[in-house]
Design a protein around this motif. Structure first.
Motif, PDB file in Angstrom:
ATOM      1  N   ASP A   1      -9.612 -13.581 -25.737  1.00 27.46           N
ATOM      2  CA  ASP A   1      -8.625 -12.998 -24.824  1.00 27.46           C
ATOM      3  C   ASP A   1      -7.339 -13.800 -24.983  1.00 27.46           C
ATOM      4  OD1 ASP A   1     -10.402 -11.158 -23.873  1.00 27.46           O
ATOM      5  OD2 ASP A   1     -10.846 -12.212 -22.005  1.00 27.46           O
TER       6      ASP A   1
ATOM      7  N   ASN B   1      -8.193  -9.324 -27.659  1.00 25.02           N
ATOM      8  CA  ASN B   1      -7.858  -8.568 -26.446  1.00 25.02           C
ATOM      9  C   ASN B   1      -6.620  -9.186 -25.802  1.00 25.02           C
ATOM     10  OD1 ASN B   1      -8.085  -6.837 -24.210  1.00 25.02           O
ATOM     11  ND2 ASN B   1      -9.284  -8.370 -23.085  1.00 25.02           N
TER      12      ASN B   1
ATOM     13  N   LEU C   1      -3.930  -9.603 -22.923  1.00 20.02           N
ATOM     14  CA  LEU C   1      -3.703  -9.420 -21.495  1.00 20.02           C
ATOM     15  C   LEU C   1      -2.324  -9.986 -21.153  1.00 20.02           C
ATOM     16  CD1 LEU C   1      -7.185 -10.818 -20.471  1.00 20.02           C
ATOM     17  CD2 LEU C   1      -6.536  -8.406 -20.395  1.00 20.02           C
TER      18      LEU C   1
ATOM     19  N   TYR D   1      -8.036 -15.842 -12.357  1.00 23.15           N
ATOM     20  CA  TYR D   1      -9.314 -15.753 -13.053  1.00 23.15           C
ATOM     21  C   TYR D   1     -10.210 -14.648 -12.481  1.00 23.15           C
ATOM     22  CZ  TYR D   1      -8.474 -19.747 -16.059  1.00 23.15           C
ATOM     23  OH  TYR D   1      -7.978 -20.571 -17.035  1.00 23.15           O
ATOM     24  N   SER D   2     -10.089 -14.385 -11.192  1.00 24.15           N
ATOM     25  CA  SER D   2     -10.946 -13.346 -10.595  1.00 24.15           C
ATOM     26  C   SER D   2     -10.368 -11.951 -10.790  1.00 24.15           C
ATOM     27  CB  SER D   2     -11.155 -13.622  -9.107  1.00 24.15           C
ATOM     28  OG  SER D   2      -9.918 -13.576  -8.415  1.00 24.15           O
ATOM     29  N   LYS D   3      -9.056 -11.814 -10.685  1.00 22.36           N
ATOM     30  CA  LYS D   3      -8.431 -10.485 -10.746  1.00 22.36           C
ATOM     31  C   LYS D   3      -8.056 -10.077 -12.178  1.00 22.36           C
ATOM     32  CE  LYS D   3      -8.562 -10.035  -6.260  1.00 22.36           C
ATOM     33  NZ  LYS D   3      -9.546  -9.132  -5.647  1.00 22.36           N
ATOM     34  N   ILE D   4      -7.184 -10.852 -12.827  1.00 23.74           N
ATOM     35  CA  ILE D   4      -6.677 -10.458 -14.147  1.00 23.74           C
ATOM     36  C   ILE D   4      -7.721 -10.705 -15.243  1.00 23.74           C
ATOM     37  CG2 ILE D   4      -4.905 -10.969 -15.897  1.00 23.74           C
ATOM     38  CD1 ILE D   4      -2.958 -11.365 -13.541  1.00 23.74           C
ATOM     39  N   LEU D   5      -8.450 -11.809 -15.123  1.00 19.17           N
ATOM     40  CA  LEU D   5      -9.470 -12.120 -16.128  1.00 19.17           C
ATOM     41  C   LEU D   5     -10.857 -11.623 -15.725  1.00 19.17           C
ATOM     42  CD1 LEU D   5      -8.275 -15.731 -17.090  1.00 19.17           C
ATOM     43  CD2 LEU D   5      -7.793 -13.573 -18.257  1.00 19.17           C
ATOM     44  N   LYS D   6     -10.939 -10.927 -14.587  1.00 19.82           N
ATOM     45  CA  LYS D   6     -12.175 -10.213 -14.154  1.00 19.82           C
ATOM     46  C   LYS D   6     -13.388 -11.127 -14.023  1.00 19.82           C
ATOM     47  CE  LYS D   6      -9.868  -6.291 -14.888  1.00 19.82           C
ATOM     48  NZ  LYS D   6      -9.196  -5.608 -13.770  1.00 19.82           N
ATOM     49  N   GLY D   7     -13.144 -12.385 -13.666  1.00 15.43           N
ATOM     50  CA  GLY D   7     -14.254 -13.306 -13.443  1.00 15.43           C
ATOM     51  C   GLY D   7     -14.977 -13.747 -14.704  1.00 15.43           C
ATOM     52  N   LYS D   8     -14.372 -13.540 -15.844  1.00 14.87           N
ATOM     53  CA  LYS D   8     -15.016 -13.872 -17.131  1.00 14.87           C
ATOM     54  C   LYS D   8     -15.155 -15.384 -17.305  1.00 14.87           C
ATOM     55  CE  LYS D   8     -14.619 -12.579 -22.013  1.00 14.87           C
ATOM     56  NZ  LYS D   8     -13.831 -11.764 -22.962  1.00 14.87           N
TER      57      LYS D   8
END
Length: 382
Positions: free
Chosen positions: A37, A56, A58, A95-102
């Protein structure tokens, strides 16, 4: 084999050396080994089109960089700054919103400016790497103190691009563990691509007067203001020549205005953005690096690849790249130094023939493949 999950952070993919090097690295990675990412603060820049499909991309904001303070631009500029500031301070939101908790195996600051963003990551188990492209003692926006540089030892690996920067970091290491984190890497450079792109446009006739070219992002670090002043002074002294500045950047309009103020509009040419600077290199008589500071100016390797007569200020990486003056003229890092070098080129151009002769047997200290493999090895061993 399980793919390593990697997060890479950089501001944008505009026309800069670090951005170009990062994309060259990504283009030459085997896609089956890594899940990457690439998080940009701003989705913009000429190298976006070159990012390979397996990466990917972002972003926090979209659109072009705002380099002016025009009234109509201020709301958007302020919004971007506040938004990025919030995400930097409250990294858990990012990290939770834009990176979806990855969860990532490795978090990678592709430039030193993302030190705090990576070190403050909520992912405590990830390995962390930073790529230092500049002499941090002499950056335009912020000259780093010993204490500031010490903070980089929070990374598991500190990749530096010149011996000068390596020695600076090693002098601040408090033990062997910290010293082992510092690793010298060569920037990936595709010499075949350079030669191929340089050959697209043919020079029909020799230049009527000597032409000097300088290539780089147009901002104060590159010293184009000094270069223009030297150009004017030499013209006033009767040395007929031309100057070409290839590149774009936030300081473009200021340098363009200086060109006008100095009365050299007809003899100094600014190309602006170009996706292929190499014909400009090849069609010039001399290449000038007028920088105030650098890390390891890859542009010099481009000039060497194209067998140019080189004049370069004594900044980090230059002595190393030019083999202590064997491959080009190294001058004092000042306006006077640039003047002395260009005057020598105009008065005694044959004195540069020895540098071209030395380039004939010159072997690059790396290849694109070796550089990429070296960085891969650093990643794989973490």
């Amino acid at each position: 084999m399980k793919k390593k999950k990697i997060l890479i952070r950089i501001g944008s993919l505009r026309h800069g050396g670090a951005e170009k090097v990062l994309v060259t690295f990504l283009k030459n990675l085997p896609p089956d080994l890594y899940e990457i990412d690439l998080l940009l603060n701003l989705y913009s820049g000429k190298y976006l089109a070159d990012v390979p499909n397996f990466v990917n991309v972002l972003y926090l904001n979209k659109g072009e960089m705002i380099t002016t303070n025009r009234l109509q631009d201020l709301p958007k500029k302020a919004y971007r700054k506040v938004f990025q500031g919030i995400l930097k301070k409250f990294s858990s939101i990012l990290y939770s919103k834009i990176l979806k908790g990855k969860k990532y195996d490795i978090e990678f600051a592709a430039i030193h400016g993302f030190r705090d963003e990576i070190l403050n990551s909520p992912l405590k188990n990830s390995k962390k790497i930073v790529w230092i492209h500049n002499d941090l003692r002499k950056t335009h926006f912020h000259n780093y103190t010993d204490n500031e540089i010490r903070k980089f030892f929070g990374f598991d690996k500190i990749m530096v691009i010149s011996q000068h920067i390596q020695k600076d970091f090693e002098s601040l290491a408090k033990n062997e563990d910290e010293k082992s984190r510092i690793v010298r890497v060569y920037n990936p450079l595709d010499t075949e691509e350079i030669l191929q792109k340089a050959g697209r446009e043919k020079q029909e006739v020799p230049n009527a007067v000597p032409v000097f070219v300088s290539v780089g992002t147009v901002f104060p670090q590159k010293g184009f203001d000094r270069l223009l002043k030297v150009h004017q002074k030499l013209l006033e002294e009767g040395f007929n020549h031309r100057l070409k500045i290839v590149g774009d950047g936030y300081d473009f309009e200021n340098i363009k205005k200086l060109k006008s103020d100095l009365g050299v509009v007809d003899t100094a040419y600014m190309t602006g953005f170009t996706d292929n600077p190499y014909p400009h290199f090849r069609n010039a008589d001399f290449f000038v690096l007028s920088s105030r500071y650098e890390g390891f100016p890859t542009v010099l390797f481009e000039a060497i690849t194209l067998k140019k007569k080189i004049i370069a200020t004594e900044v980090s990486g230059v002595s190393e790249m030019l083999e202590n003056g064997k491959l080009g003229l190294i001058v004092e890092n000042s306006e006077q130094g640039i003047y002395d070098g260009m005057k020598k080129a105009l008065e005694n151009p044959e004195s540069f023939d020895k540098y071209l002769e030395n380039m004939k047997g010159y072997q690059m200290p790396f290849t694109l493949e070796k550089s990429v493999q070296h960085i891969q090895k650093i990643i794989d061993n973490l």
